[in-house]
Write a protein that holds these residues in place. Structure first.
Motif, PDB file in Angstrom:
ATOM      1  N   ASN A  79       0.819  -1.211   0.000  1.00 56.72           N
ATOM      2  CA  ASN A  79       0.000   0.000   0.000  1.00 56.72           C
ATOM      3  C   ASN A  79       0.853   1.261   0.000  1.00 56.72           C
ATOM      4  OD1 ASN A  79      -2.475  -1.423   0.114  1.00 56.72           O
ATOM      5  ND2 ASN A  79      -2.284  -1.653   2.340  1.00 56.72           N
ATOM      6  N   TYR A  80       2.046   1.148   0.605  1.00 51.00           N
ATOM      7  CA  TYR A  80       2.977   2.268   0.653  1.00 51.00           C
ATOM      8  C   TYR A  80       4.363   1.790   0.255  1.00 51.00           C
ATOM      9  CZ  TYR A  80      -0.642   4.747   3.266  1.00 51.00           C
ATOM     10  OH  TYR A  80      -1.813   5.334   3.649  1.00 51.00           O
ATOM     11  N   ASP A 137      -1.097   0.704  -7.392  1.00 46.64           N
ATOM     12  CA  ASP A 137      -2.066   1.342  -6.499  1.00 46.64           C
ATOM     13  C   ASP A 137      -1.429   1.844  -5.209  1.00 46.64           C
ATOM     14  OD1 ASP A 137      -4.189   0.842  -8.266  1.00 46.64           O
ATOM     15  OD2 ASP A 137      -4.492  -1.173  -7.443  1.00 46.64           O
ATOM     16  N   THR A 139       0.911   4.207  -2.660  1.00 50.39           N
ATOM     17  CA  THR A 139       1.291   5.610  -2.485  1.00 50.39           C
ATOM     18  C   THR A 139       2.781   5.651  -2.171  1.00 50.39           C
ATOM     19  OG1 THR A 139      -0.893   6.259  -1.659  1.00 50.39           O
ATOM     20  CG2 THR A 139       0.964   7.693  -1.113  1.00 50.39           C
ATOM     21  N   LEU A 141       6.108   7.295  -0.796  1.00 58.61           N
ATOM     22  CA  LEU A 141       6.527   8.252   0.221  1.00 58.61           C
ATOM     23  C   LEU A 141       7.919   8.743  -0.138  1.00 58.61           C
ATOM     24  CD1 LEU A 141       5.370   6.203   3.343  1.00 58.61           C
ATOM     25  CD2 LEU A 141       4.050   7.854   2.006  1.00 58.61           C
ATOM     26  N   ARG A 158       0.924   7.598  -7.631  1.00 57.53           N
ATOM     27  CA  ARG A 158       0.627   8.530  -6.553  1.00 57.53           C
ATOM     28  C   ARG A 158       1.829   8.675  -5.624  1.00 57.53           C
ATOM     29  NH1 ARG A 158      -4.001   5.368  -6.231  1.00 57.53           N
ATOM     30  NH2 ARG A 158      -3.222   4.436  -4.313  1.00 57.53           N
ATOM     31  N   PHE A 159       2.014   9.877  -5.137  1.00 63.34           N
ATOM     32  CA  PHE A 159       3.093  10.075  -4.170  1.00 63.34           C
ATOM     33  C   PHE A 159       2.681  11.113  -3.143  1.00 63.34           C
ATOM     34  CE2 PHE A 159       3.988  13.025  -7.661  1.00 63.34           C
ATOM     35  CZ  PHE A 159       4.267  14.221  -7.006  1.00 63.34           C
ATOM     36  N   HIS A 160       3.345  11.014  -2.007  1.00 66.84           N
ATOM     37  CA  HIS A 160       3.105  11.937  -0.903  1.00 66.84           C
ATOM     38  C   HIS A 160       4.462  12.348  -0.350  1.00 66.84           C
ATOM     39  CE1 HIS A 160       1.050  13.849   2.428  1.00 66.84           C
ATOM     40  NE2 HIS A 160       1.824  13.219   3.274  1.00 66.84           N
TER      41      HIS A 160
END
Length: 212
Positions: A79-80, A137, A139, A141, A158-160
């Motif tokens: 998930n990450y 799918d 994210t 980091l 996606r990235f954060h």
């Protein structure tokens, strides 16, 4: 618990087929590989084996790791994913170690060594990661490095941007890599980048075993 105490008791993660061509018993090769990856420089591994009555050179111990050709395997769904890079010194040259880590398990997903860091090479790294694992799918980091943001955006991932929390897992691993490589600078002073990358992949396999 000391790092030597963390040595795994089995060798199913080490392909010892090459030992048939060695003059050293399989159990000694297995111990030498694990000691070198876990905690000891080639020189200290050599001294440890000598205390067991086994005389082998630093070069022989280094070559055992290379011949075993250890690489992280298995497809993961995360998930990450924490992604970062750090500088590894090869003699007088600087190279960049890219690593992707699952912050939930603290395991390496992929490692690569590049002569520089930019968006193009980051794309290469992420595409290889994508081929190995189910991360579409996930994210990612990351810190706020422009080349990381650009490559992830181009791949539609996606990235954060995160400086603390889960992303710290990759930074902790990098600290361990730095500690380990600095302890045997004689190995990384006169090697080709591909040889250093092979050792780093083997270290990733050992590290993952210790997390399970």
């Amino acid at each position: 618990m000391s790092e030597i105490d963390r040595l795994t008791g089995d060798s199913d993660w080490i392909d010892l087929d090459f030992v048939e061509r060695e003059r050293t018993p399989e159990q000694i090769v297995e111990m030498g590989i694990q000691l070198h990856l876990a905690v000891l420089s080639p020189s200290n591994t050599k001294q440890h084996l000598e205390r067991l009555g086994v005389q082998r050179s630093r070069t022989a111990i280094h070559n055992w790791v290379q011949k075993a050709d250890l690489q992280p395997t298995g497809t993961r769904s995360s998930n990450y994913v924490a992604v970062d890079e750090t500088v590894i010194q090869l003699g007088t040259e600087r190279y960049w170690l890219y690593a992707a880590v699952d912050p939930t398990t603290n395991e390496f997903l992929h490692v690569r060594l590049f002569p520089t860091t930019n968006s193009g090479l980051t794309l290469v790294f992420l595409r290889e990661l994508r081929e190995k694992h189910n991360i579409d799918d996930a994210t990612f980091l990351i810190d706020d490095a422009a080349h990381l943001k650009d490559a992830l955006s181009r791949l539609g991932l996606r990235f954060h941007i995160r400086r603390h929390g889960n992303r710290n897992s990759v930074e902790r691993i990098f600290r361990e890599v730095k500690r380990r490589t600095s302890s045997f600078s004689n190995t990384f002073s006169h090697v080709e980048p591909a040889t250093a990358e092979s050792w780093l992949e083997a270290f990733a396999v050992w590290w993952n075993r210790c997390q399970s």
